[in-house]
Design a protein around this motif. Structure first.
Motif, PDB file in Angstrom:
ATOM      1  N   HIS A  29       1.015  -1.432   0.010  1.00 50.40           N
ATOM      2  CA  HIS A  29      -0.082   0.096  -0.047  1.00 50.40           C
ATOM      3  C   HIS A  29       0.906   1.259  -0.142  1.00 50.40           C
ATOM      4  N   HIS A  30       2.047   1.036   0.122  1.00 49.94           N
ATOM      5  CA  HIS A  30       3.032   2.312   0.006  1.00 49.94           C
ATOM      6  C   HIS A  30       3.455   2.325  -1.234  1.00 49.94           C
ATOM      7  N   ILE A  31       3.500   1.584  -2.016  1.00 53.70           N
ATOM      8  CA  ILE A  31       3.869   2.009  -3.620  1.00 53.70           C
ATOM      9  C   ILE A  31       3.298   2.840  -4.262  1.00 53.70           C
ATOM     10  N   SER A  32       2.193   3.342  -3.999  1.00 53.63           N
ATOM     11  CA  SER A  32       1.318   4.504  -4.571  1.00 53.63           C
ATOM     12  C   SER A  32       1.943   5.613  -3.876  1.00 53.63           C
ATOM     13  N   ASN A  33       2.543   5.675  -3.045  1.00 51.37           N
ATOM     14  CA  ASN A  33       3.335   6.909  -2.750  1.00 51.37           C
ATOM     15  C   ASN A  33       4.934   6.967  -3.147  1.00 51.37           C
ATOM     16  N   HIS A  40      -2.131   4.011  -7.940  1.00 49.78           N
ATOM     17  CA  HIS A  40      -2.923   4.861  -7.350  1.00 49.78           C
ATOM     18  C   HIS A  40      -3.339   4.624  -5.987  1.00 49.78           C
ATOM     19  N   GLY A  41      -3.557   3.354  -5.900  1.00 53.43           N
ATOM     20  CA  GLY A  41      -3.859   2.719  -4.466  1.00 53.43           C
ATOM     21  C   GLY A  41      -3.759   1.398  -4.398  1.00 53.43           C
ATOM     22  N   VAL A  42      -3.591   0.847  -3.293  1.00 52.06           N
ATOM     23  CA  VAL A  42      -3.542  -0.697  -2.981  1.00 52.06           C
ATOM     24  C   VAL A  42      -4.256  -0.735  -1.614  1.00 52.06           C
ATOM     25  N   ASP A  43      -5.386  -1.619  -1.472  1.00 48.02           N
ATOM     26  CA  ASP A  43      -6.292  -1.549  -0.647  1.00 48.02           C
ATOM     27  C   ASP A  43      -6.365  -3.329  -0.079  1.00 48.02           C
ATOM     28  N   LEU A  44      -6.401  -3.625   1.133  1.00 52.92           N
ATOM     29  CA  LEU A  44      -6.197  -4.868   1.593  1.00 52.92           C
ATOM     30  C   LEU A  44      -7.906  -5.271   1.762  1.00 52.92           C
ATOM     31  N   HIS A  45      -8.240  -6.395   1.130  1.00 52.37           N
ATOM     32  CA  HIS A  45      -9.518  -7.161   1.154  1.00 52.37           C
ATOM     33  C   HIS A  45      -9.773  -8.048   1.827  1.00 52.37           C
ATOM     34  N   SER A  54      -3.430 -13.454   1.851  1.00 50.06           N
ATOM     35  CA  SER A  54      -3.982 -12.020   1.961  1.00 50.06           C
ATOM     36  C   SER A  54      -4.634 -11.624   0.402  1.00 50.06           C
ATOM     37  N   VAL A  55      -5.439 -10.809   0.188  1.00 51.64           N
ATOM     38  CA  VAL A  55      -6.057 -10.417  -0.842  1.00 51.64           C
ATOM     39  C   VAL A  55      -5.914  -8.844  -1.093  1.00 51.64           C
ATOM     40  N   VAL A  56      -5.395  -8.552  -1.926  1.00 53.05           N
ATOM     41  CA  VAL A  56      -5.300  -6.981  -2.160  1.00 53.05           C
ATOM     42  C   VAL A  56      -5.778  -6.583  -3.531  1.00 53.05           C
ATOM     43  N   SER A  57      -5.963  -5.346  -3.661  1.00 54.40           N
ATOM     44  CA  SER A  57      -6.769  -4.466  -4.700  1.00 54.40           C
ATOM     45  C   SER A  57      -5.716  -3.619  -5.264  1.00 54.40           C
ATOM     46  N   TRP A  58      -5.455  -3.479  -6.331  1.00 55.17           N
ATOM     47  CA  TRP A  58      -4.701  -2.411  -7.089  1.00 55.17           C
ATOM     48  C   TRP A  58      -5.415  -1.408  -8.008  1.00 55.17           C
ATOM     49  N   SER A  59      -5.049  -0.189  -7.931  1.00 60.04           N
ATOM     50  CA  SER A  59      -5.846   0.669  -8.869  1.00 60.04           C
ATOM     51  C   SER A  59      -4.505   1.248  -9.468  1.00 60.04           C
ATOM     52  N   TYR A  60      -4.476   1.149 -10.552  1.00 55.58           N
ATOM     53  CA  TYR A  60      -3.237   1.737 -11.376  1.00 55.58           C
ATOM     54  C   TYR A  60      -3.288   2.124 -12.773  1.00 55.58           C
ATOM     55  N   THR A  61      -2.542   3.000 -13.224  1.00 55.38           N
ATOM     56  CA  THR A  61      -2.851   3.246 -14.673  1.00 55.38           C
ATOM     57  C   THR A  61      -1.584   2.564 -15.657  1.00 55.38           C
ATOM     58  N   HIS A  62      -2.129   1.862 -16.596  1.00 56.96           N
ATOM     59  CA  HIS A  62      -1.249   1.198 -17.719  1.00 56.96           C
ATOM     60  C   HIS A  62      -1.856   1.453 -19.023  1.00 56.96           C
ATOM     61  N   ASP A  63      -0.830   1.357 -19.955  1.00 60.10           N
ATOM     62  CA  ASP A  63      -1.101   1.881 -21.070  1.00 60.10           C
ATOM     63  C   ASP A  63      -2.088   3.185 -21.412  1.00 60.10           C
ATOM     64  N   THR A  66      -6.823   3.777 -16.716  1.00 60.83           N
ATOM     65  CA  THR A  66      -6.770   3.438 -15.291  1.00 60.83           C
ATOM     66  C   THR A  66      -7.442   1.885 -15.243  1.00 60.83           C
ATOM     67  N   LYS A  67      -7.014   1.193 -14.519  1.00 59.69           N
ATOM     68  CA  LYS A  67      -7.200  -0.327 -14.309  1.00 59.69           C
ATOM     69  C   LYS A  67      -7.161  -0.815 -13.016  1.00 59.69           C
ATOM     70  N   VAL A  68      -7.803  -1.900 -12.747  1.00 60.43           N
ATOM     71  CA  VAL A  68      -7.895  -2.607 -11.279  1.00 60.43           C
ATOM     72  C   VAL A  68      -7.583  -3.969 -11.561  1.00 60.43           C
ATOM     73  N   ALA A  69      -6.736  -4.474 -10.339  1.00 68.40           N
ATOM     74  CA  ALA A  69      -6.571  -5.962 -10.360  1.00 68.40           C
ATOM     75  C   ALA A  69      -6.801  -6.225  -8.842  1.00 68.40           C
ATOM     76  N   LYS A  70      -7.178  -7.326  -8.593  1.00 68.22           N
ATOM     77  CA  LYS A  70      -7.437  -7.940  -7.356  1.00 68.22           C
ATOM     78  C   LYS A  70      -6.481  -9.148  -7.463  1.00 68.22           C
ATOM     79  N   GLU A  71      -5.670  -9.296  -6.349  1.00 67.63           N
ATOM     80  CA  GLU A  71      -4.812 -10.217  -6.242  1.00 67.63           C
ATOM     81  C   GLU A  71      -4.724 -10.866  -4.910  1.00 67.63           C
ATOM     82  N   VAL A  72      -4.401 -12.316  -5.116  1.00 64.56           N
ATOM     83  CA  VAL A  72      -3.888 -13.055  -3.948  1.00 64.56           C
ATOM     84  C   VAL A  72      -2.487 -12.956  -3.669  1.00 64.56           C
TER      85      VAL A  72
END
Length: 161
Positions: A29-33, A40-45, A54-63, A66-72
């Motif tokens: 969650h510090h990577i957005s800084n 843009h943000g990393v949240d713990l789900h 743990s499951v985290v959700s990323w908000s990011y800009t690629h190509d 703005t996109k999202v990814a939920k990851e284990v």
């Protein structure tokens, strides 16, 4: 054309391997800084920061989008400074049936480290392009993190002097 693939890349950074690994494994969650124009943000789900499963959700800009990814977080290996993420929802799942990212930092003799990224994937269709731009995205985020970590270390050293 194959539907299964694996891509890898190495890059050298100045930050120590354990410091770089700590951010991905325990404090994503510090990577957005650190990479503000890309992450843009990393949240713990579910679960806890720094814990496999743990499951985290990323908000990011690629190509440019703005996109999202939920990851284990599948695995954290503190001895090898390695973290494994499996994408389970989001924009990548529109193109890939499976998508796994592994980031590992290895100390370099004389200081700094080598960051090794591995992307393993299974495309939904043969015509889906290889994720070269995602691999480059990972490199750019790593470079942003390195710059931030080195600035932080330098500021701490100056404060102690």
């Amino acid at each position: 054309m194959t539907v299964h693939g694996k891509m890898e890349i190495d890059l050298e950074i100045r930050a120590p391997a354990d410091m770089f690994h700590d951010v991905f494994s325990c404090r994503p969650h510090h990577i957005s800084n650190m990479s503000t124009d890309k992450i843009h943000g990393v949240d713990l789900h579910d679960g806890d920061w720094g814990k496999a499963g743990s499951v985290v959700s990323w908000s990011y800009t690629h190509d440019g989008e703005t996109k999202v990814a939920k990851e284990v977080i599948e695995a954290i290996d503190d001895e090898k400074n390695s973290t494994t993420f499996r994408v389970i929802e989001g924009d990548l799942m529109k193109l890939y049936k499976n998508f796994v990212l592994v980031v590992q930092a290895t100390p370099k003799e004389g200081g700094g480290s080598v960051v090794h990224w591995t992307l393993e994937y299974e495309k939904l269709r043969e015509e889906v392009t290889e994720p070269f731009s995602m691999l480059q995205f990972c490199v750019h985020v790593s470079k942003d993190m390195d710059l931030h970590l080195m600035e932080q270390a330098q500021a701490q050293a100056q404060a102690q002097a």
